[in-house]
Write a protein that holds these residues in place. Structure first.
Motif, mmCIF file in Angstrom:
data_model
loop_
_atom_site.group_PDB
_atom_site.id
_atom_site.type_symbol
_atom_site.label_atom_id
_atom_site.label_comp_id
_atom_site.label_asym_id
_atom_site.label_seq_id
_atom_site.Cartn_x
_atom_site.Cartn_y
_atom_site.Cartn_z
ATOM 1 N N PHE A 118 0.833 -1.201 0.000
ATOM 2 C CA PHE A 118 0.000 0.000 0.000
ATOM 3 C C PHE A 118 0.871 1.255 0.000
ATOM 4 O O PHE A 118 1.929 1.291 0.642
ATOM 5 N N VAL A 119 0.414 2.315 -0.659
ATOM 6 C CA VAL A 119 1.150 3.585 -0.635
ATOM 7 C C VAL A 119 1.155 4.188 0.761
ATOM 8 O O VAL A 119 2.013 5.020 1.080
ATOM 9 N N GLU A 120 0.196 3.769 1.592
ATOM 10 C CA GLU A 120 0.143 4.305 2.948
ATOM 11 C C GLU A 120 1.281 3.783 3.832
ATOM 12 O O GLU A 120 1.588 4.388 4.870
ATOM 13 N N VAL A 121 1.897 2.674 3.430
ATOM 14 C CA VAL A 121 2.975 2.103 4.250
ATOM 15 C C VAL A 121 4.130 3.090 4.408
ATOM 16 O O VAL A 121 4.527 3.404 5.538
ATOM 17 N N PRO A 122 4.708 3.631 3.314
ATOM 18 C CA PRO A 122 5.785 4.610 3.507
ATOM 19 C C PRO A 122 5.322 5.901 4.177
ATOM 20 O O PRO A 122 6.112 6.568 4.847
ATOM 21 N N LEU A 123 4.048 6.265 4.021
ATOM 22 C CA LEU A 123 3.542 7.470 4.673
ATOM 23 C C LEU A 123 3.523 7.291 6.193
ATOM 24 O O LEU A 123 3.906 8.191 6.950
ATOM 25 N N VAL A 124 3.083 6.113 6.638
ATOM 26 C CA VAL A 124 3.080 5.845 8.078
ATOM 27 C C VAL A 124 4.510 5.674 8.582
ATOM 28 O O VAL A 124 4.849 6.112 9.687
ATOM 29 N N ASP A 125 5.371 5.064 7.759
ATOM 30 C CA ASP A 125 6.779 4.926 8.158
ATOM 31 C C ASP A 125 7.425 6.295 8.339
ATOM 32 O O ASP A 125 8.228 6.502 9.262
ATOM 33 N N ALA A 126 7.089 7.244 7.451
ATOM 34 C CA ALA A 126 7.629 8.603 7.587
ATOM 35 C C ALA A 126 7.123 9.259 8.868
ATOM 36 O O ALA A 126 7.854 9.993 9.544
ATOM 37 N N GLN A 127 5.852 8.984 9.200
ATOM 38 C CA GLN A 127 5.305 9.520 10.443
ATOM 39 C C GLN A 127 6.006 8.888 11.645
ATOM 40 O O GLN A 127 6.257 9.558 12.659
ATOM 41 N N ASN A 128 6.370 7.616 11.532
ATOM 42 C CA ASN A 128 7.100 6.949 12.608
ATOM 43 C C ASN A 128 8.439 7.638 12.860
ATOM 44 O O ASN A 128 8.839 7.844 14.011
ATOM 45 N N THR A 129 9.117 8.010 11.767
ATOM 46 C CA THR A 129 10.385 8.735 11.897
ATOM 47 C C THR A 129 10.168 10.063 12.606
ATOM 48 O O THR A 129 10.957 10.462 13.476
ATOM 49 N N LYS A 130 9.084 10.739 12.244
ATOM 50 C CA LYS A 130 8.760 12.024 12.869
ATOM 51 C C LYS A 130 8.452 11.836 14.359
ATOM 52 O O LYS A 130 8.889 12.636 15.202
ATOM 53 N N CYS A 131 7.722 10.775 14.681
ATOM 54 C CA CYS A 131 7.420 10.505 16.091
ATOM 55 C C CYS A 131 8.712 10.328 16.882
ATOM 56 O O CYS A 131 8.863 10.855 17.993
ATOM 57 N N GLY A 132 9.661 9.581 16.291
ATOM 58 C CA GLY A 132 10.925 9.347 16.962
ATOM 59 C C GLY A 132 11.714 10.620 17.174
ATOM 60 O O GLY A 132 12.312 10.831 18.238
ATOM 61 N N SER A 133 11.707 11.499 16.147
ATOM 62 C CA SER A 133 12.455 12.753 16.266
ATOM 63 C C SER A 133 11.866 13.669 17.320
ATOM 64 O O SER A 133 12.546 14.558 17.847
ATOM 65 N N GLU A 134 10.590 13.461 17.629
ATOM 66 C CA GLU A 134 9.914 14.283 18.647
ATOM 67 C C GLU A 134 9.927 13.617 20.010
ATOM 68 O O GLU A 134 9.316 14.112 20.959
ATOM 69 N N GLY A 135 10.622 12.473 20.105
ATOM 70 C CA GLY A 135 10.689 11.772 21.377
ATOM 71 C C GLY A 135 9.405 11.076 21.765
ATOM 72 O O GLY A 135 9.174 10.794 22.949
ATOM 73 N N LYS A 136 8.560 10.772 20.785
ATOM 74 C CA LYS A 136 7.281 10.122 21.048
ATOM 75 C C LYS A 136 7.358 8.636 20.719
ATOM 76 O O LYS A 136 8.259 8.194 19.987
#
Length: 306
Positions: free
Chosen positions: A181-199
């Motif tokens: 699904f195209v949503e897989v890399p979109l959620v993966d990118a959000q995961n990276t963002k969560c990590g950068s925010e300490g979440k």
């Protein structure tokens, strides 16, 4: 041409510039049924389609295989009334293209992430299976668009995790998605963002079909599922009181018909036939029949890697 019976992979034979399905393999699956009367006689007899058949004699009278992932109710799924057949908007659209261009459609069920490899390997002639036409996917196939993309966010009733979309609300949750699904890399990118925010991470759980994704939410193994909004709303309706659509998202993609790369005859023929299907109002009728948003209809355009 009525919706064809389920059948196994077919052997392919070349005909002109287009790879055409010549015969089906044997096995325990029932043979394909045919109809003596077209499903869309007005379309088939239209001057535009009559001309297209004369311009594409290598299609008329042939059988072409559509690779599908038949687990998306409203688009493509096993028929409720006849489990030997497929039904849905994409199935009807496939049949309409066949009526216009004079070919018969057979169907090859595969996992979603196997759709493009199946087309590339020559086991299928085209893909109409609610597949989003992206530049990355265009490296494997040429796409002819026919619908805009609006996604829904399926969650448990009451939205206990307060998920609002592909955003920080996914941090600390698990999203069930189909492989590929195209949503897989979109959620993966959000995961990276969560990590950068300490979440906490925004995790994904990958499955082979939509039904398994939905079951993951119902069983508590996942918190959300993101896919076409019509599909999401249908699951909400089917699981009344158990599921909800938390949000509707507009993604910068279109839904498209996948055809082999560089095969201009089939690409041009499908584009012209799709244009006639839209001009005649048939695509709008099919959208209404399958309770899809007719305002999402998009004029045919090409998505290629170049």
């Amino acid at each position: 041409m009525l919706n064809r019976l389920l059948r196994p992979a077919a052997l392919l034979a070349a005909a002109g510039a287009i790879t055409l399905l010549a015969s089906a393999c044997g096995g325990s699956s029932p043979a394909s049924s045919t109809s003596s009367a077209p499903a869309y006689p007005a379309l088939a007899s239209s001057p535009a389609c009559t001309q297209l058949r004369s311009q594409n004699p290598n299609l008329a009278g042939k059988t072409l295989t559509n690779a599908i992932n038949p687990h998306t109710p409203g688009y493509e799924s096993i028929s409720v009334s006849d489990p030997t057949k497929y039904e849905g908007f994409d199935v009807d659209l496939s049949e309409a293209l066949g009526e216009c261009l004079g070919f018969t459609v057979s169907y090859l069920p595969v996992a979603f992430d196997a759709l493009l490899p199946t087309l590339q390997s020559g086991q299928a002639n085209f893909i109409i299976s609610d597949i989003y036409a992206t530049k990355d996917r265009a490296a494997s196939a040429d796409f002819i668009t026919y619908s805009k993309v609006f996604d829904g966010v399926l969650v448990a009733a009451g939205n206990p995790k307060k998920i609002t979309g592909i955003d920080d609300s996914l941090c600390g949750t698990t999203t069930a998605l189909n492989k590929g699904f195209v949503e897989v890399p979109l959620v993966d990118a959000q995961n990276t963002k969560c990590g950068s925010e300490g979440k906490p991470p925004a995790q994904t759980a990958l499955f082979d079909n939509n039904a398994d994704c939905v079951q993951a939410i119902l069983s508590g193994r996942a918190d959300a599922y993101i896919n076409d909004v019509n599909t999401v709303n249908r699951f909400v309706k089917d699981q009344s009181g158990k599921l909800a659509n938390a949000s509707t998202l507009h993604l910068p993609y279109s839904i498209g018909i996948g055809v082999p790369k560089g095969q201009l005859p089939i690409r041009n023929a499908f584009t012209a036939a799709l244009t006639q299907i839209q001009t005649s109002g048939l695509q709008t009728q099919l959208a209404q029949k399958w309770q899809l948003d007719k305002s999402a209809i998009q004029a045919p355009s090409l998505v290629t890697a170049s």
